[in-house]
Design a protein around this motif. Sequence first.
Motif, PDB file in Angstrom:
ATOM      1  N   THR A  60       0.789  -1.009  -0.052  1.00 19.65           N
ATOM      2  CA  THR A  60       0.200  -0.052  -0.147  1.00 19.65           C
ATOM      3  C   THR A  60       0.895   1.059   0.058  1.00 19.65           C
ATOM      4  O   THR A  60       0.713   2.269  -0.881  1.00 19.65           O
ATOM      5  N   CYS A  61       1.812   1.153   0.796  1.00 17.65           N
ATOM      6  CA  CYS A  61       2.772   2.502   0.803  1.00 17.65           C
ATOM      7  C   CYS A  61       3.589   2.477  -0.395  1.00 17.65           C
ATOM      8  O   CYS A  61       3.817   3.724  -0.986  1.00 17.65           O
ATOM      9  N   LEU A  62       3.916   1.349  -1.057  1.00 18.91           N
ATOM     10  CA  LEU A  62       4.588   1.447  -2.467  1.00 18.91           C
ATOM     11  C   LEU A  62       3.754   2.138  -3.170  1.00 18.91           C
ATOM     12  O   LEU A  62       4.463   2.783  -4.509  1.00 18.91           O
ATOM     13  N   LEU A  63       2.504   1.882  -3.291  1.00 18.35           N
ATOM     14  CA  LEU A  63       1.723   2.421  -4.341  1.00 18.35           C
ATOM     15  C   LEU A  63       1.540   4.001  -4.202  1.00 18.35           C
ATOM     16  O   LEU A  63       1.458   4.739  -5.201  1.00 18.35           O
ATOM     17  N   GLY A  64       1.635   4.398  -2.934  1.00 19.79           N
ATOM     18  CA  GLY A  64       1.909   5.680  -2.842  1.00 19.79           C
ATOM     19  C   GLY A  64       3.182   6.383  -3.366  1.00 19.79           C
ATOM     20  O   GLY A  64       3.393   7.526  -3.880  1.00 19.79           O
ATOM     21  N   VAL A  65       4.195   5.474  -3.178  1.00 24.16           N
ATOM     22  CA  VAL A  65       5.492   5.991  -3.685  1.00 24.16           C
ATOM     23  C   VAL A  65       5.480   6.095  -5.506  1.00 24.16           C
ATOM     24  O   VAL A  65       5.979   6.978  -5.933  1.00 24.16           O
ATOM     25  N   LEU A  66       4.899   4.941  -5.843  1.00 26.41           N
ATOM     26  CA  LEU A  66       4.741   5.092  -7.252  1.00 26.41           C
ATOM     27  C   LEU A  66       3.856   6.278  -7.861  1.00 26.41           C
ATOM     28  O   LEU A  66       3.983   6.662  -9.095  1.00 26.41           O
ATOM     29  N   ALA A  67       2.809   6.664  -6.883  1.00 23.54           N
ATOM     30  CA  ALA A  67       2.000   7.793  -7.533  1.00 23.54           C
ATOM     31  C   ALA A  67       2.832   9.122  -7.349  1.00 23.54           C
ATOM     32  O   ALA A  67       2.638   9.875  -8.249  1.00 23.54           O
ATOM     33  N   ALA A  68       3.894   9.358  -6.348  1.00 22.99           N
ATOM     34  CA  ALA A  68       4.697  10.203  -6.280  1.00 22.99           C
ATOM     35  C   ALA A  68       5.671  10.225  -7.130  1.00 22.99           C
ATOM     36  O   ALA A  68       5.986  11.348  -7.927  1.00 22.99           O
ATOM     37  N   LEU A  69       6.225   9.157  -7.547  1.00 21.49           N
ATOM     38  CA  LEU A  69       7.152   9.284  -8.831  1.00 21.49           C
ATOM     39  C   LEU A  69       6.390   9.374 -10.159  1.00 21.49           C
ATOM     40  O   LEU A  69       7.255  10.003 -10.880  1.00 21.49           O
ATOM     41  N   ALA A  70       5.376   9.215 -10.245  1.00 24.49           N
ATOM     42  CA  ALA A  70       4.537   9.792 -11.378  1.00 24.49           C
ATOM     43  C   ALA A  70       4.618  11.105 -11.505  1.00 24.49           C
ATOM     44  O   ALA A  70       4.728  11.969 -12.505  1.00 24.49           O
ATOM     45  N   TRP A  71       4.397  11.947 -10.539  1.00 28.72           N
ATOM     46  CA  TRP A  71       4.418  13.545 -10.323  1.00 28.72           C
ATOM     47  C   TRP A  71       5.610  13.975 -10.492  1.00 28.72           C
ATOM     48  O   TRP A  71       6.027  14.839 -11.000  1.00 28.72           O
TER      49      TRP A  71
END
Length: 396
Positions: A231-242
Motif C-alpha cells: 500500500t505504501c509502495l503504491l503511494g511511492v509510485l503515485a509520487a514518482l509519477a508526479w
Amino acid sequence: MLRAHSEHILALNPEGRLMSVDLLRGLAIAAMVLVNNPGSWSYVYAPMAHAEWHGWTPTDVIFPLFLFVVGMSIVLANGRRETFPRVAWPQWSRALKLYGLGLFLAVFYYNFRDPGYDWFADRLAGVRFLGVLQRIALVYILCCYLVSWLSTRGLIVAAALGILLPWLMMLWIPYSSDNGEVFRGQLLFGNHFSAWLDQWLLGREHVYYRTAEPFAFDPEGVLTTLPAVSTCLLGVLAALAWKSSDGSAAARIKLCRCWLAAGAILLLAGQLLHPWVPINKALWSPTFVLVSAGVSLLLLATLFYLVDIRRMRAPLAPLLVFGVNAIALFMLAGVVGRLLIMIPVGEMSLKGWLFSNLFQPLFGSYGGSLAFAISCLALFYLVMWQMYRRRIIWKV
C-alpha cells in the motif's frame, strides 16, 4: 472570519510543497481521530465503524490512506532529485521514534476505579507489540530501503509480491492448533494462517484480539505488514509519477487524469474480485489493497485538481493544520482519549459522564456519540492551530 482564517493558514504554509499531499494527510489523520473517539462505542453510525470481518466501510480505508501518503512523502522529501539516499540513521531514528510512541500509547492506561488493578501485569507484562504507529514505523523503514534499492519497475514487482505472497501463504500453508487440529486456507476471525503466526511469534498476551479462538491475533499483525508495505509502495509510485512530469499545466492535467483512471480501475477491480478474494482489512487482503489504493488515488486526484491545478485552496486550508502535524495530533488524541477513560467521576469515567450527562441528552445516543467525536476533533484543532501559527512542527 473563516475565509480570513484560511488565508492566514495559507500565508504561513511554506512554498514549494505539493499541497494536495499535505491536505490528504490532514484528511486521513482527522478522519482517524474522528472515528477513534466516539462518545460511546455502543452508538456508532455504520460508516464510522469497521466492517465486522469481510467487506469494507469508509473507516476501513483511513489507515491505508495514511500509509499511501507516507509512501508519497518518502519520494517528495527527496525533492526532484533522481537518486534516493541510502538509508541511514535519520530514517532509522524516525522509525524507532514512531515505534516507541506506539509502545507508549499501549502502556498509557491505569484503572483508578479498581483498587486491585495491576498495571504491570495488565499493561507492561502484556504490552501489545504491534499497533497503528508500530505498523507505520515498520512499513516506513522497509519502504525506505526498497525505494533506495530498486528502480521503478522493481518497486512495481515488490508491490505485487507484497500483495500476493502473504495471501498465497494464507491459502496454502497448513497450520495446527494446540490440540493438534490441522487447518489450511481458513479466512475466519481467529482462524487463519496470519493469526496462527501472530500467536506463535508474539504470544497470545501481546496481541489485540487476545481472546480470539483458536488463535489470538493482531489486526496489525506480522504477515499482514507485507501487503501494508505494498500500500505504501503504491503511494511511492503515485509520487514518482508526479516527479517524472515536467510541471506544466498540460502535464498536471494529464497526471490528474492518470491518477483518476488508476484509482477507478483499482477500486472496481477490488470490488469485482471480492466474491473470490474477500476484502478484509485485518487480513490486508489483495482486494483490500486494491480498494484502499483506489480510494486513495481518487482522493489524491480530486485534491490535486482542486488545490494544485484550480488553486481553490481556501475552503480546504484548515486540513493543513492537521496535515503538517499528523503524528502530534495522533498522540494528542491518544493521550486525551485515554485520560478521559482513566479519570473517574463517581462510578463512571469522565468520558462516560460527559456522554451520558451532556451529549446524549442533547443529541440522542448516536447523534451524541458523533457530537462527542466532533467536539474532540474541534478541541484538538485549536491546539494544532496554535502549534501551526507558531511554526511548531513535531517531526519524529
